[in-house]
Design an enzyme around this catalytic site. Structure first.
Site, short mmCIF file in Angstrom:
data_model
loop_
_atom_site.label_atom_id
_atom_site.label_comp_id
_atom_site.label_asym_id
_atom_site.label_seq_id
_atom_site.Cartn_x
_atom_site.Cartn_y
_atom_site.Cartn_z
N ASP A 109 54.47 21.89 65.11
CA ASP A 109 53.58 21.98 63.87
C ASP A 109 52.65 22.76 63.87
OD1 ASP A 109 53.23 20.38 61.67
OD2 ASP A 109 53.91 18.67 63.09
N ASP A 155 51.87 21.39 57.75
CA ASP A 155 51.80 20.08 57.48
C ASP A 155 51.38 19.71 56.12
OD1 ASP A 155 50.93 17.20 57.90
OD2 ASP A 155 49.29 17.81 58.49
N GLU A 203 55.88 20.64 54.07
CA GLU A 203 55.45 19.39 54.37
C GLU A 203 55.75 19.30 52.77
OE1 GLU A 203 53.59 14.61 55.68
OE2 GLU A 203 52.75 17.13 55.77
N HIS A 245 57.89 10.41 60.69
CA HIS A 245 56.98 10.02 61.88
C HIS A 245 55.69 9.44 61.13
CE1 HIS A 245 55.32 13.69 60.88
NE2 HIS A 245 54.35 12.89 61.31
#
Length: 525
Positions: free
Chosen positions: A105, A207, A271, A332
């Protein structure tokens, strides 16, 4: 913008099966109750047997853990609860030795409030102040926030500093937003990327890739937009000016330039929660990110028509820029698939069927740890909840802990081999039948289904074009298409339907007398 499709000899990431590891919940290697990098390394053979090509490891960096590690205090070091940099190096070496790639990430929208930059701002360092989004307040004495933006985790997106001004945090107050207009910020993220790429990582998951560029002047949200934002959810409205600004694309071009400096087809996936597939496609133009998560299947309800709409719109938009789709059913941040599809045996059956659809589609696939076991959300007691949403919402939104409960590996009672200590989130008493060991012993288990599907995907669909499916006629409430010489049939209706002639390669449930039951999918050659 239209380009020629990418060549059939696609790079590895274009068709890879990625597996997301939420490190606190995957496997604990030192017995302290929290999953760690040693635990990941110890369980690599499970992932090899599962047939994945690459891992995406959620943040393991130094962090006060206000948001599960997405509040990063030092992006070039490992938090002690996860191990050390030497543990990461050992994991990377062990994964590469098994032919498994490692992606990690990167969190470019914000730092932790304990990052040295922000701590310096709190101490009065004016030189670093412009690296964050800090503005005067409104109203008498600036006592009101600069605008009406809400935080994704509840409450306002602004917190007041000791000097009276306010800093922006689209997420938790412990996550101050960075100002990407300050050249020190892109320079720092280039340094971060090169640190990990020099170590040998194969790529990054970016992210909230749709968030870094802020609108000039930071105007208020319109009333209707604000109401939609306050209603919660990951997918913003198209008129929500906090997200998906055109300026974000120059940031992704920087990321791509850094990646292209390295050999080995290094990659990045974004994302980006963007409701318009055409807007989403902009993130994977040839000079931007390699992949971007396609959340259409996440937000689509169970059903043949909703699945087909999601697949068609996604393939059409991505083909316009010559990019492969990236298919996602869970992660998640969202309820587990079986829970979204009704829970219980029904939800698990539908989740198994949806997995066969996901794994047969052209492009890349992302699985979430526990998908392969058919896990469902856990209804945790109030005093166990740790997600910041729980507190920020005034205990009205339970947050995401239910899909983050640690994985069960073996045994008949908690903690099911996850740890020799007390797991960081409590594990339910009824998971003995869904441990890796228990499912490994049963040929009809969800684990065996995933293993069979990834092996069949590799043997029958490798080298196929990554941009299209051939739709076939199907009974009502069913979905059918062909990829190469494999026919995929999903029965989302209420009655059994006949299975086409051919060899059954993989089925999510029993095919009896040539009939496919409801809530079941099959691959046929």
């Amino acid at each position: 913008m239209s380009t020629e499709p990418r060549p059939e000899a696609a790079p590895w990431w274009a068709t890879a099966v990625f597996y997301q590891i939420y490190p606190r919940s995957f496997a604990d290697g030192n017995g302290d109750g929290t999953g760690d990098l040693i635990g990941v390394r110890d369980r690599l053979d499970h992932l090899v047997d599962l047939g994945v090509d690459a891992l995406w490891i959620s943040p393991f960096y130094r962090s006060p853990m206000a948001d599960g590690g997405y509040d990063v205090a030092d992006p070039c070091d490992v938090d002690p609860i996860f191990g050390t940099l030497a543990d990461f190096d050992a994991l990377l070496e062990a994964a590469h030795a098994r032919g498994v790639r490692i992606t990690i990430d990167m969190v470019p929208n914000h730092f932790s409030d304990e990052h040295p930059w922000f701590r310096a701002v709190l101490a009065g360092d004016t030189a670093l102040r412009d690296r964050f989004v800090i503005r005067p307040g409104t109203g008498p004495d600036g006592a009101e926030p600069p605008n009406n933006w809400p935080s994704q985790f509840g409450g306002p997106a602004w917190t007041r500093l000791p000097d009276g001004e306010w800093y922006l945090h689209l997420f938790a107050p412990e996550q101050p937003d960075l100002n990407w207009d300050n050249p020190a910020v892109p320079a720092e993220f280039e340094r971060i990327m090169r640190f990990w790429l020099d170590k040998g990582v194969d790529g990054f998951r970016i992210d909230v890739a749709h968030s870094m560029a802020k609108p000039a002047g930071l105007p208020d949200l319109a009333a209707e937009t604000l109401q939609h934002a306050l209603a919660g959810g990951n997918m913003p409205g198209s008129d929500d000016i906090r997200w998906d600004r055109d300026g974000v694309h120059e940031i992704h071009r920087l990321f791509r330039r850094v990646l292209d400096d390295y050999d080995g087809e290094r990659m990045a996936v974004g994302e980006a929660w963007v409701a318009d597939p055409q807007r989403l496609a902009l993130y994977v133009r040839p000079d931007e990110l390699n992949l971007t998560f396609n959340f259409e299947l996440v937000v689509a309800g169970w059903g043949a028509s909703t699945f087909r709409t999601a697949i068609d719109s996604s393939l059409a938009a991505l083909s316009e820029v010559g990019a492969p789709c990236t298919w996602v059913l869970s992660n998640h941040d969202v309820d587990r698939v079986a829970t979204r599809y009704g829970g219980g045996d029904l939800g698990v059956a539908r989740a198994r069927a949806a997995a066969l659809v996901q794994l047969s589609l052209p492009g890349a696939v992302y699985l979430y740890n526990g998908d392969e076991l058919g896990l469902q959300n856990v209804d945790l007691p109030d005093d166990a909840l740790q997600d910041p949403t729980w507190e920020r919402s005034g205990h009205t939104e339970r947050g995401r802990d239910g899909e983050r409960v640690p994985l069960p590996w073996s045994g008949d009672e908690p903690p099911y081999g996850f740890t020799t200590g007390t797991p960081w989130l409590p594990m339910p008493d009824d998971w003995a039948a869904v441990t890796v060991a228990a499912e490994g012993a049963h040929a009809t288990s969800t684990l065996h289904l995933f293993q069979a599907a990834t092996a069949c995907r590799r043997s029958t669909m490798a080298g196929l074009p990554v941009g299209a499916v051939d739709w076939l006629d199907a009974p009502a409430d069913c979905l059918s298409y062909r990829r190469g010489d494999v026919t995929v049939l999903l029965n989302a209706g209420t009655d059994p339907v006949p299975v086409p002639d051919g060899e059954v390669l993989v089925a999510s449930g029993p095919v009896v007398d040539g009939m496919l039951p409801p809530d079941t999918a099959v691959w046929i050659r």
